[in-house]
Write an enzyme that holds these catalytic residues in place. Structure first.
Site, mmCIF file in Angstrom:
data_model
loop_
_atom_site.group_PDB
_atom_site.id
_atom_site.type_symbol
_atom_site.label_atom_id
_atom_site.label_comp_id
_atom_site.label_asym_id
_atom_site.label_seq_id
_atom_site.Cartn_x
_atom_site.Cartn_y
_atom_site.Cartn_z
ATOM 1 N N GLU A 130 -10.471 4.069 -0.306
ATOM 2 C CA GLU A 130 -10.585 2.896 -0.049
ATOM 3 C C GLU A 130 -12.011 2.518 0.742
ATOM 4 O O GLU A 130 -12.494 3.233 1.575
ATOM 5 C CB GLU A 130 -9.509 2.070 0.805
ATOM 6 C CG GLU A 130 -8.002 2.079 0.270
ATOM 7 C CD GLU A 130 -7.813 0.890 -0.557
ATOM 8 O OE1 GLU A 130 -8.435 -0.099 -0.349
ATOM 9 O OE2 GLU A 130 -6.888 0.907 -1.574
ATOM 10 N N CYS A 134 -10.610 -0.815 -3.488
ATOM 11 C CA CYS A 134 -9.735 0.547 -3.876
ATOM 12 C C CYS A 134 -10.656 1.517 -4.959
ATOM 13 O O CYS A 134 -10.479 2.595 -5.075
ATOM 14 C CB CYS A 134 -8.500 0.364 -4.293
ATOM 15 S SG CYS A 134 -8.394 -0.718 -5.632
ATOM 16 N N GLN A 161 0.605 -1.107 -0.002
ATOM 17 C CA GLN A 161 0.084 0.055 -0.122
ATOM 18 C C GLN A 161 0.757 1.267 0.045
ATOM 19 O O GLN A 161 1.841 1.418 0.738
ATOM 20 C CB GLN A 161 -0.997 0.100 1.209
ATOM 21 C CG GLN A 161 -1.935 -0.934 1.163
ATOM 22 C CD GLN A 161 -3.266 -0.576 0.037
ATOM 23 O OE1 GLN A 161 -3.078 0.357 -0.609
ATOM 24 N NE2 GLN A 161 -4.218 -1.484 0.145
#
Length: 613
Positions: free
Chosen positions: A589, A546, A419
């Site tokens: 997200e 996402c 991430q």
């Protein structure tokens, strides 16, 4: 699972295939009418000056392209794809123009294209007789734009029309901020409010879709919508990013001519290739790039300007320097990966270049950038748009970098997913762990696990963690990460989730199974969804999206009524939350907890539906 670095580089290193993809995406019907007419007119002779990207030594499926006409009305992309597959036809890409009832279809080779033409032409489908003909490839957008401008100039008209206010054009650092961080001048509280409203819209739409695809849930759904503002489940307060600036630990930069006219500039593209622009602006004043990454970019730019090699031109396919990817960590390590097209350079020249690079970043001026891992990638005649398919050659330093997250250590290789906002990822993964409701008897399936961050962060709480990941490099990292942290109750499998996941589920005997999925932007393959539905012992699913809009089909299929194709009791959403991993942008997200409907305690009305998934 996405880092949105592609949006930052703004089409950084488009290959031939990507240029076509950039203009003709499989599921979008947004081509302007003039483009449609140009492609349809296969009687015209293609102008080589605007089709320069079609060369024998550079693959693009655009050279094996056909047009299928008289397609029945109301046929969708998936319908056409299934129809072709039913007749043994394997297209590379499909672009369907529903209102005009025709489609462009490309193939990987001439044999497949000719086979499709012979089989489909004259075939009947839903009362329509299909016709097929060769189609022209897409024109190169930059060369097409240039040709149009030249034509305007020749006709006595100015090549570019100035408008009032041009003399007061915004500075380049403002223009690039508007491209890569469009919310840079919006107060952070307002950014969060907008993102939360985006998720509200997703959950309200999902409520409508569930009502349409699962009538048995209507009583429950009616109550939910009444309590939660027409949403299918409660939405918890959005979780902000711990840091709103300099948060990105990975950025992909294009090497091109600067928008200010300076050659050999490293930065973000000011416009898209299909808009006719290759100019870039350096990241020095962008708010989301870390100071460490900016330093690496600055030193690398100095280095390439000392070399005799030019930047790669996507117009002419000449030149060498293409892209620079920079990864940094909170442990003060930095990885630089440079992509270079060798063209016809001798191996001796390439070795000299790599040696100079090594010296510059280990003993020369570049030493100040603190690059701990330096890679060189030859990006020549690649036949795949995926940079992950290219081998990386270590030029100097360690072969990986390390990061710490939630008290664990993680090894990160050049192509491994991690991430891009480490602090916000900790917030996200902590919420995942809480929502999963795990105990020492639980088995966790970590789907699209990357370097194993989610599964490893939960391993001490559960009986077993099983991770699935497509990237072999990431799987190797995940296995090393398990050893680094002394975790022995984990295993990782490499492969496509749709191929690996069903087999793993079938082999599981644990009665307490929770799946955590963190897929790419497009969502999970339908085969994975079908396997989840069939696995009756899988009662709880945490979906990390996402791009929640792109994942909507997954959400709907998890919740739809059982049918001839979809076996097993459906899930229903019970909890949702947004986590801001991408400050200054509209990306966010979404965390969605889904639980299996207990049909033993719920009366089901009506027979199983036959809705195709």
């Amino acid at each position: 699972m996405a880092d949105f670095s592609g949006s930052l580089a703004a089409d950084a290193t488009l290959s031939n295939e990507e240029k076509a993809e950039d203009l003709s995406q499989d599921s979008k019907n947004d081509a302007p009418k003039s483009d449609v007419q140009a492609d349809s007119d296969n009687e015209a002779v293609p102008d080589p000056s605007i089709y320069r990207y079609i060369k024998d030594d550079l693959f693009t499926s655009e050279i094996y392209k056909i047009e299928i006409r008289n397609i029945p009305k109301f046929v969708g992309f998936n319908d056409l794809k299934k129809f072709l597959a039913k007749h043994g036809i394997s297209p590379h890409k499909i672009k369907l123009f529903g209102k005009q009832t025709f489609a462009f279809v490309t193939f990987k080779n001439e044999e497949e294209r000719d086979k499709a033409m012979k089989m489909v032409h004259g075939m009947q489908w839903k009362g329509q007789v299909l016709s097929v003909r060769l189609a022209k490839p897409k024109a190169d957008p930059i060369l097409k734009k240039r040709k149009q401008e030249e034509g305007e100039g020749a006709g006595g008209q100015p090549a570019s029309k100035r408008t009032e206010g041009d003399d007061e054009e915004e500075p380049l650092h403002v223009q690039i901020a508007n491209v890569v961080t469009p919310l840079w001048n919006v107060p952070y509280e307002e950014q969060l409010r907008r993102k939360e409203q985006e998720v509200v819209g997703v959950l309200q739409r999902l409520a409508k879709e569930i009502g349409s695809t699962n009538k048995a849930m209507l009583p429950w759904l009616f109550a939910q919508k009444g309590k939660f503002n027409k949403m299918c489940c409660p939405l918890e307060a959005i979780q902000p990013s711990p840091t709103q600036t300099e948060y990105r630990n990975k950025c992909e930069f294009l090497i091109s001519v600067g928008a200010n006219g300076e050659d050999k500039t490293i930065g973000f593209r000011l416009g898209k290739y299909k808009g006719g622009s290759c100019a870039v602006v350096g990241p020095a004043e962008t708010s989301h790039v870390s100071a460490e990454a900016k330093k690496v970019v600055s030193e690398f730019q100095k280095f390439i300007r000392t070399t005799p090699y030019s930047v790669y031109s996507p117009e002419t396919y000449e030149g060498h320097w293409k892209q620079l990817t920079v990864r940094t960590t909170r442990t003060k390590q930095a990885m630089a990966i440079v992509f270079f097209n060798p063209q016809k350079l001798e191996e001796e020249d390439l070795n000299a270049l790599k040696s100079a690079m090594r010296q510059y970043f280990t003993d020369g001026e570049g030493k100040e950038s603190c690059v701990t891992s330096l890679y060189f990638v030859r990006e020549g005649q690649r036949t795949s748009p995926n940079l992950e398919d290219l081998p990386c050659e270590l030029v100097a330093g360690e072969n990986c970098i390390h990061e710490e997250l939630l008290g664990l250590k993680f090894r990160i290789s050049p192509h491994s997913f991690f991430q891009v906002n480490t602090g916000a990822a900790e917030v996200l993964y902590s919420a995942v762990g809480e929502w999963a409701q795990l105990d020492q008897d639980s088995t966790v399936l970590d789907v699209c696990c990357g370097t194993g961050t989610i599964g490893l962060s939960l391993a001490k709480r559960v009986k077993k963690v099983i991770g699935i990941e497509l990237c072999q490099e990431a799987v190797e990292d995940a296995k090393v990460n398990a050893k680094l942290n002394g975790l022995s109750n984990v295993e990782f499998h490499c492969g496509k989730a749709e191929d690996v996941f069903p087999n793993i589920l079938n082999a599981l005997v644990s009665p307490n199974v929770t799946a955590i999925v963190d897929p790419p932007r497009a969502g999970l393959h339908s085969k994975v969804i079908l396997a989840i539905r069939r696995a009756v012992h899988l009662k709880r699913l945490v979906y990390v999206a996402c791009n929640a809009k792109a994942a909507m089909t997954n959400f709907i299929d998890l919740c739809r009524a059982p049918s001839n194709r979809v076996h097993g009791a459906p899930f229903r959403p019970v909890r949702a939350m947004a986590v801001d991993l991408f400050p200054q942008t509209m990306h966010v997200e979404m965390l969605l907890l889904l639980e299996r409907v207990d049909y033993d305690s719920q009366q089901q009305t009506g027979p199983a539906e036959t809705d195709p998934m």
